[in-house]
Design a protein around this motif. Sequence first.
Motif, PDB file in Angstrom:
ATOM      1  N   ARG A  11       0.838  -1.208   0.000  1.00  0.00           N
ATOM      2  CA  ARG A  11       0.000   0.000   0.000  1.00  0.00           C
ATOM      3  C   ARG A  11       0.873   1.258   0.000  1.00  0.00           C
ATOM      4  NH1 ARG A  11      -3.008  -3.194   3.696  1.00  0.00           N
ATOM      5  NH2 ARG A  11      -2.096  -2.091   5.487  1.00  0.00           N
ATOM      6  N   TYR A  12       1.932   1.219   0.776  1.00  0.00           N
ATOM      7  CA  TYR A  12       2.840   2.362   0.863  1.00  0.00           C
ATOM      8  C   TYR A  12       3.484   2.654  -0.501  1.00  0.00           C
ATOM      9  CZ  TYR A  12       6.835   5.105   2.617  1.00  0.00           C
ATOM     10  OH  TYR A  12       7.786   6.067   2.850  1.00  0.00           O
ATOM     11  N   TYR A  13       3.999   1.618  -1.153  1.00  0.00           N
ATOM     12  CA  TYR A  13       4.717   1.827  -2.404  1.00  0.00           C
ATOM     13  C   TYR A  13       3.804   1.950  -3.613  1.00  0.00           C
ATOM     14  CZ  TYR A  13       9.193   1.322  -0.129  1.00  0.00           C
ATOM     15  OH  TYR A  13      10.287   1.533   0.680  1.00  0.00           O
ATOM     16  N   ALA A  14       2.524   1.681  -3.441  1.00  0.00           N
ATOM     17  CA  ALA A  14       1.595   1.983  -4.523  1.00  0.00           C
ATOM     18  C   ALA A  14       1.636   3.467  -4.859  1.00  0.00           C
ATOM     19  CB  ALA A  14       0.174   1.566  -4.128  1.00  0.00           C
ATOM     20  N   VAL A  15       1.924   4.287  -3.848  1.00  0.00           N
ATOM     21  CA  VAL A  15       2.089   5.724  -4.039  1.00  0.00           C
ATOM     22  C   VAL A  15       3.549   6.087  -4.284  1.00  0.00           C
ATOM     23  CG1 VAL A  15       1.848   7.988  -2.969  1.00  0.00           C
ATOM     24  CG2 VAL A  15       0.078   6.240  -2.623  1.00  0.00           C
ATOM     25  N   HIS A  16       4.437   5.560  -3.449  1.00  0.00           N
ATOM     26  CA  HIS A  16       5.824   6.030  -3.447  1.00  0.00           C
ATOM     27  C   HIS A  16       6.679   5.457  -4.579  1.00  0.00           C
ATOM     28  CE1 HIS A  16       5.985   8.313   0.374  1.00  0.00           C
ATOM     29  NE2 HIS A  16       4.921   7.583   0.652  1.00  0.00           N
ATOM     30  N   ALA A  17       6.281   4.354  -5.189  1.00  0.00           N
ATOM     31  CA  ALA A  17       7.099   3.773  -6.261  1.00  0.00           C
ATOM     32  C   ALA A  17       7.320   4.761  -7.395  1.00  0.00           C
ATOM     33  CB  ALA A  17       6.450   2.496  -6.793  1.00  0.00           C
ATOM     34  N   LEU A  36      17.361  -4.464   4.521  1.00  0.00           N
ATOM     35  CA  LEU A  36      17.317  -5.239   5.764  1.00  0.00           C
ATOM     36  C   LEU A  36      16.657  -4.470   6.905  1.00  0.00           C
ATOM     37  CD1 LEU A  36      20.819  -6.954   5.813  1.00  0.00           C
ATOM     38  CD2 LEU A  36      18.612  -8.102   5.663  1.00  0.00           C
ATOM     39  N   SER A  37      16.854  -3.165   6.965  1.00  0.00           N
ATOM     40  CA  SER A  37      16.242  -2.384   8.043  1.00  0.00           C
ATOM     41  C   SER A  37      14.729  -2.320   7.922  1.00  0.00           C
ATOM     42  CB  SER A  37      16.814  -0.961   8.058  1.00  0.00           C
ATOM     43  OG  SER A  37      16.567  -0.302   6.830  1.00  0.00           O
ATOM     44  N   MET A  38      14.190  -2.766   6.768  1.00  0.00           N
ATOM     45  CA  MET A  38      12.745  -2.802   6.563  1.00  0.00           C
ATOM     46  C   MET A  38      12.172  -4.204   6.724  1.00  0.00           C
ATOM     47  SD  MET A  38      12.247  -0.141   3.399  1.00  0.00           S
ATOM     48  CE  MET A  38      10.509   0.108   3.770  1.00  0.00           C
ATOM     49  N   PHE A  39      13.024  -5.199   6.913  1.00  0.00           N
ATOM     50  CA  PHE A  39      12.556  -6.572   7.077  1.00  0.00           C
ATOM     51  C   PHE A  39      12.260  -6.813   8.560  1.00  0.00           C
ATOM     52  CE2 PHE A  39      15.016  -8.444   3.176  1.00  0.00           C
ATOM     53  CZ  PHE A  39      14.327  -7.575   2.353  1.00  0.00           C
ATOM     54  N   GLY A  82      12.778  11.014  18.373  1.00  0.00           N
ATOM     55  CA  GLY A  82      11.712  11.417  17.468  1.00  0.00           C
ATOM     56  C   GLY A  82      11.952  10.960  16.044  1.00  0.00           C
ATOM     57  N   PHE A  83      13.199  11.066  15.587  1.00  0.00           N
ATOM     58  CA  PHE A  83      13.524  10.618  14.225  1.00  0.00           C
ATOM     59  C   PHE A  83      13.391   9.100  14.119  1.00  0.00           C
ATOM     60  CE2 PHE A  83      16.553   9.406  10.858  1.00  0.00           C
ATOM     61  CZ  PHE A  83      15.999  10.118   9.809  1.00  0.00           C
ATOM     62  N   ALA A 107       7.633   4.573  11.728  1.00  0.00           N
ATOM     63  CA  ALA A 107       6.328   4.757  11.092  1.00  0.00           C
ATOM     64  C   ALA A 107       6.411   4.573   9.588  1.00  0.00           C
ATOM     65  CB  ALA A 107       5.781   6.143  11.423  1.00  0.00           C
ATOM     66  N   ASN A 108       7.615   4.728   9.025  1.00  0.00           N
ATOM     67  CA  ASN A 108       7.841   4.492   7.596  1.00  0.00           C
ATOM     68  C   ASN A 108       8.520   3.152   7.356  1.00  0.00           C
ATOM     69  OD1 ASN A 108       7.150   7.040   5.843  1.00  0.00           O
ATOM     70  ND2 ASN A 108       7.917   7.795   7.795  1.00  0.00           N
ATOM     71  N   HIS A 109       8.321   2.210   8.287  1.00  0.00           N
ATOM     72  CA  HIS A 109       8.711   0.804   8.146  1.00  0.00           C
ATOM     73  C   HIS A 109      10.207   0.547   8.281  1.00  0.00           C
ATOM     74  CE1 HIS A 109       4.606   0.477   6.711  1.00  0.00           C
ATOM     75  NE2 HIS A 109       4.875   1.363   5.767  1.00  0.00           N
TER      76      HIS A 109
END
Length: 215
Positions: free
Chosen positions: A14-20, A130-133, A166-167, A173-175
């Motif tokens: 869903r996220y990359y449907a926009v961001h791709a 890897l940081s997203m897995f 915070g970062f 939140a962005n996986h």
Amino acid sequence: MRDAAFATHEKLNRYYAVHARIYDATRWTFLLGRNEILDVAARELSAIHEPRILEAGCGTGRNLQTLGRRMPRASLTGVDVCAPMLARASKRLGGLGLCRAGVTAKLARRPYDAPLEPGSHDLVLFSYALSMFNPGFEQALDAAYADLRPGGLLAVVDFHDTALDGFRAWMRANHVRMEGHLLPELEARFAPRRVSVRPAWFGVWRYALFVGEKK
């Protein structure tokens, strides 16, 4: 574990449907070190006539395209769970004349939680993947170890950590997980040949480069 991974994959789709569509135009500002890791990989594989390269989390195919142009007889495989990203990778690898130079390329939509062709690859690449897995980075590293031939190389560039809570929360939140958790696992599985941790954007975060050999 599988249910959690499936839910994560659906969120990413869903996220990359926009961001791709804007990924390559925007991500260069903070996906630092990608060109360097590709330079290192190309040098390491220069003596191999027909290198076999696998990228897990290949996204839009940008890295595979670069490696294919630099190694004109390479065999390239890209794996990703996100259909919108793979659609762009397919256009990029199929429409820019790589095959006329002898390069072969194939893409697969699947999680990289098990080896594809054990013992057959000269290089497995993870570029900001890897940081997203989460969950699943340990399984991905085990799969990479199995897919590499003896003496094959793992190349990784990725987010490392940040001192700003915070970062870190915004990235989560962005996986993206940024907790310094990747390097210890990389060094435990592979014999390090190149390890570097560097500051980004005036120290807001740090990113890591790692090249290791299958023990």
